[in-house]
Design a protein around this motif. Sequence first.
Motif, PDB file in Angstrom:
ATOM      1  N   UNK A   1      -1.911   9.429  -5.768  1.00 20.51           N
ATOM      2  CA  UNK A   1      -1.834  10.861  -6.064  1.00 20.51           C
ATOM      3  C   UNK A   1      -3.211  11.433  -6.343  1.00 20.51           C
TER       4      UNK A   1
ATOM      5  N   UNK B   1       7.311  11.967  -5.621  1.00 19.99           N
ATOM      6  CA  UNK B   1       8.635  12.263  -6.164  1.00 19.99           C
ATOM      7  C   UNK B   1       9.349  13.372  -5.405  1.00 19.99           C
TER       8      UNK B   1
ATOM      9  N   UNK C   1      16.330   0.203 -11.694  1.00 18.32           N
ATOM     10  CA  UNK C   1      17.417   0.102 -10.713  1.00 18.32           C
ATOM     11  C   UNK C   1      18.734   0.403 -11.403  1.00 18.32           C
TER      12      UNK C   1
ATOM     13  N   UNK D   1      19.601   2.858  -2.343  1.00 20.20           N
ATOM     14  CA  UNK D   1      19.006   1.801  -1.531  1.00 20.20           C
ATOM     15  C   UNK D   1      20.044   1.266  -0.557  1.00 20.20           C
TER      16      UNK D   1
ATOM     17  N   UNK E   1      13.047  10.424  -0.478  1.00 16.98           N
ATOM     18  CA  UNK E   1      12.216  10.511  -1.663  1.00 16.98           C
ATOM     19  C   UNK E   1      10.930   9.712  -1.478  1.00 16.98           C
TER      20      UNK E   1
ATOM     21  N   UNK F   1      17.609   3.217  -6.837  1.00 19.72           N
ATOM     22  CA  UNK F   1      16.320   3.178  -7.530  1.00 19.72           C
ATOM     23  C   UNK F   1      16.106   4.532  -8.167  1.00 19.72           C
TER      24      UNK F   1
ATOM     25  N   UNK G   1      15.067  11.732 -10.190  1.00 15.12           N
ATOM     26  CA  UNK G   1      15.279  11.362  -8.794  1.00 15.12           C
ATOM     27  C   UNK G   1      16.040  10.047  -8.743  1.00 15.12           C
TER      28      UNK G   1
ATOM     29  N   UNK H   1      17.619   7.401  -5.917  1.00 17.64           N
ATOM     30  CA  UNK H   1      17.583   7.112  -4.497  1.00 17.64           C
ATOM     31  C   UNK H   1      18.538   5.982  -4.178  1.00 17.64           C
TER      32      UNK H   1
ATOM     33  N   UNK I   1      13.261  -0.455   1.568  1.00 16.88           N
ATOM     34  CA  UNK I   1      14.168  -0.476   0.423  1.00 16.88           C
ATOM     35  C   UNK I   1      13.389  -0.641  -0.880  1.00 16.88           C
TER      36      UNK I   1
ATOM     37  N   UNK J   1      13.490   7.291 -10.163  1.00 12.42           N
ATOM     38  CA  UNK J   1      12.082   7.665 -10.349  1.00 12.42           C
ATOM     39  C   UNK J   1      12.027   8.795 -11.360  1.00 12.42           C
TER      40      UNK J   1
ATOM     41  N   UNK K   1      -1.763   9.433 -13.875  1.00  9.16           N
ATOM     42  CA  UNK K   1      -1.264   9.564 -12.505  1.00  9.16           C
ATOM     43  C   UNK K   1      -1.712   8.384 -11.661  1.00  9.16           C
ATOM     44  N   UNK K   2      -0.957   8.137 -10.658  1.00  8.73           N
ATOM     45  CA  UNK K   2      -1.251   6.939  -9.886  1.00  8.73           C
ATOM     46  C   UNK K   2      -2.364   7.173  -8.862  1.00  8.73           C
TER      47      UNK K   2
ATOM     48  N   UNK L   1       2.586  10.799 -13.958  1.00 13.16           N
ATOM     49  CA  UNK L   1       3.069  11.174 -12.631  1.00 13.16           C
ATOM     50  C   UNK L   1       4.333  10.398 -12.282  1.00 13.16           C
ATOM     51  N   UNK L   2       4.859  10.628 -11.082  1.00 13.77           N
ATOM     52  CA  UNK L   2       6.091   9.940 -10.712  1.00 13.77           C
ATOM     53  C   UNK L   2       5.939   8.426 -10.779  1.00 13.77           C
TER      54      UNK L   2
ATOM     55  N   UNK M   1       7.922   7.863  -3.300  1.00 14.33           N
ATOM     56  CA  UNK M   1       7.683   7.277  -4.625  1.00 14.33           C
ATOM     57  C   UNK M   1       6.383   7.772  -5.250  1.00 14.33           C
ATOM     58  N   UNK M   2       5.500   8.300  -4.427  1.00 11.48           N
ATOM     59  CA  UNK M   2       4.202   8.732  -4.951  1.00 11.48           C
ATOM     60  C   UNK M   2       4.308  10.142  -5.530  1.00 11.48           C
TER      61      UNK M   2
END
Lengths: 631, 241
Positions: free
Chosen positions: A5, A228, B172, B211, A223, B185, B207, B209, A270, B187, A1-2, B166-167, A225-226
Amino acid sequence: MNWMQQLEQVYSNNEKYVGEFEERYQQRITLLPVSHMMQNAQIEILLSPEGNFIEAKVVHKEHARTIVPVTLASANRTSASAPHFLHDKLAYVAGDYVAFGGNEKRAAYYNDYINQMQLWVNDRHVPQRVQAIYDYVKKGTVIADLVREKVLLVDNQNKIMTKWTDKEKPLIFQVVAGDVLDAFVRFDVLHTTYDEPAVWEDKKLFDAYIAFFNQHYLEEQDVCYITGRQVALTSQHGARIRNAGDMSKLISSNDSVGYTYRGRFAKPSEAVQIGYEVSQKAHHALRWLMQRQSMYIDSRYFITFGIENPTIIDPFESSIGLISSSTNKKYTAEIEADALHQAIKGYKNQLTKDKVKNIIVIAMDAATSGRLAIVYYQQFHTDLFLDNIEHWHNTCKWLQFIKDEETKKVLRIEGTPSTYRIVEAVYGSKADPRIKKQLYTRLLPCIVEKKPIPMDIIRLIFNRIKNPASFKNLTESWEGVLNVACALVLKLHEGEGYTMALQKDNVTRDYLFGRLLGVAEVMEKRILEDREKGKKDKDRRSTNATRYFNAFIQNPARTWLVIRRQLQPYFMRQAIDVEYYAMLLQQIEDQITPERMNNQQLSPLFILGYSSQIQDMYKKKEDVSNDNIEE
Amino acid sequence: MRNQIEFKVYGKYALFTDPVTRIGGEKFTYQIPTYQALKGITESIYWKPTITWYIDEVRVMNAIQTEVKGVRPIKYQDDSNDLAYYTYLREPVYHVRAHFEFNENRPDLAYDRNEEKHHNIAKRCVKRGGRRDIYLGTRECQGYVEYCEFDSGSGFYDNYGEISFGPMFHGFTYPDENSTEELQARIWSPTMRDGKVQFVRPEDCEIIRLIRKGSVKPFEENVNLKSVDDEYEEIFKEVNR
């Protein structure tokens, strides 16, 4: 996990600590609530529940820390107007700021503050205390009231005096660093019950603000990114992570001309989107961990923490530190081999009890003032982490001297020096902290990941101890550095069977030469001690072994001849135990064998033989004298 | 799988930048390569607009270890330099399995859909280390491609069990890869089992997304595209005369 998180999980697992204060280094620290920030206040104003002024006072530095509700804009504000809620600087909360000589450019600040407060006051769930503060501030008499209370002082033109040049400064000038008009004001409302907390530590108020903030300030959902998930986003992330003055950020996007993300993307959102809550929690958790349990050198911070329960043993600790802090028992003069193992086992039990499964080791530093970087990051299962720590302490150890605080006796213990000791020994105490922090970072993988010791570190410390004569100052002893060097060399030759105890059957050339020099050293030192009785240690002549130390490493065979010749008179004089020394030297010389008795330079391994030989002989003598006493 | 290639890609360092740290300039690497990075590597080996590469799986051969370097990147806008700490992966070695499919969003290139041709060229390109420069994540991390069997050799994570990350950024979707001409993008949450990560297909990502809207570059005959017969004609005009 990042990492974000993980930090959010630390926050979630420790939510019970939010707003609970503990003390470290005389600073009160706490895990901050979401949407709140820590600020130092200099002035405190007490109000009645109806919003009338009661009294004001200057806040001492130790008590200055104040939890302030913030908005996205105010948490990252620079010079433009962006008020916090409730507590803020005079320019925001005082309606009479300009009238008393404040900067006219800031005339609009008060209105921004009042309008923002009104938003909350109009909310159906506004707490009474917020209403009281709003009612008072709306009157616009903050500075007038402070002047009346003699918190602020005015000159004859009825302007606030911003500087005080005389020696006996009034209180306010002692706590405000620059301009008095920049002072930060916090409000309290008369407590209605005995246990009601101050406004800035009121957990109910935190929750009320978070609810209000989430409703009014967070709109854009997308959304993250961490996590989800679809959540409210933010593009502003925490600064002041390492300390109050630190403006560097882990996540920033101020580089709109540097093309760190542009090309494919037109704006930072973006490239990445991050949820507000996860960002807040991760940064608060990081700040809390840093204040609570970090080790720092120069600008680099090292933190080791468990995700479930943050308190974890320090990987930079020495063996003795580990043992004594785990068991809380006094260490004995001789540590049994399994004391460390027991200590680690104790930690394992403790961590299992605390349900700590994952441990993270992280280091942070900033190369420039604006951006903070993760310079080391590693996640471990607790068992693996503790096994690695134990391995470090088992493979990088040598004789260490520590002073027992109670008995004032110096104890000889076999163990691993603390990383602090190692760094001091490698570079000396006067080295630049920027170099030292690099060494901490490089040793970290050796400790927690079982990585081998970098060779250049061994070379550095070996080069230092080659020259005993350079250790004249009293801040560090040559012997101490030698012991650290031995520990590192032992680690370098890990798995090759070297031990601290003298290995009489070890016929490695470097080892044997080390032993030779050791015998010469002890022999001459004993004779000199005998002869120069009454003289202080530092006035005694240094031995030939010490004086030729460097030359001996460079040209062992030739230098040994010189040293041996100079020992000759001692043999003639039939002093104490000369036969024993002569026999010992003969034995070692025989083991070296003639073809290896050459001038090839000695490797760092040589100090193991040297140190072991000396210890062995000192130990023998002590044993003998102890026996004598018993008889 | 049909049209599949297998190869080993390795280098001294890799930097698959976590997008969180990308926007600021202090780059920090992901622990495993992203789908997009591997796709880029595969496209560097061989690519034509007719085909789309799909990464099936990756096998992480060496232990995941990071190393921090103080770097001095030159600024883009002027010739002064910046200072930063970048976190790289050290000594990465990956085994990759990828296959291609024809890009259905390119009806203009339908005439080029010759499976056998493209597959054979791709296999030859792998044997020669790729057509263009290979790099692992970021440009300074030069990489090298070799042919290898996916399951050959022993890796650090064989029989290691599961690691979930994890996520994470998947990749792309460019405007010419979807029907609505959007830049998207993706995920997903990868799990590594015994060192192997099975990638989901881009369209199956958890997921996606948006852009922004984009456009597809058109290939028009005799404008920016020339048929091989015309090219041949032109080159050998002199010879044939």
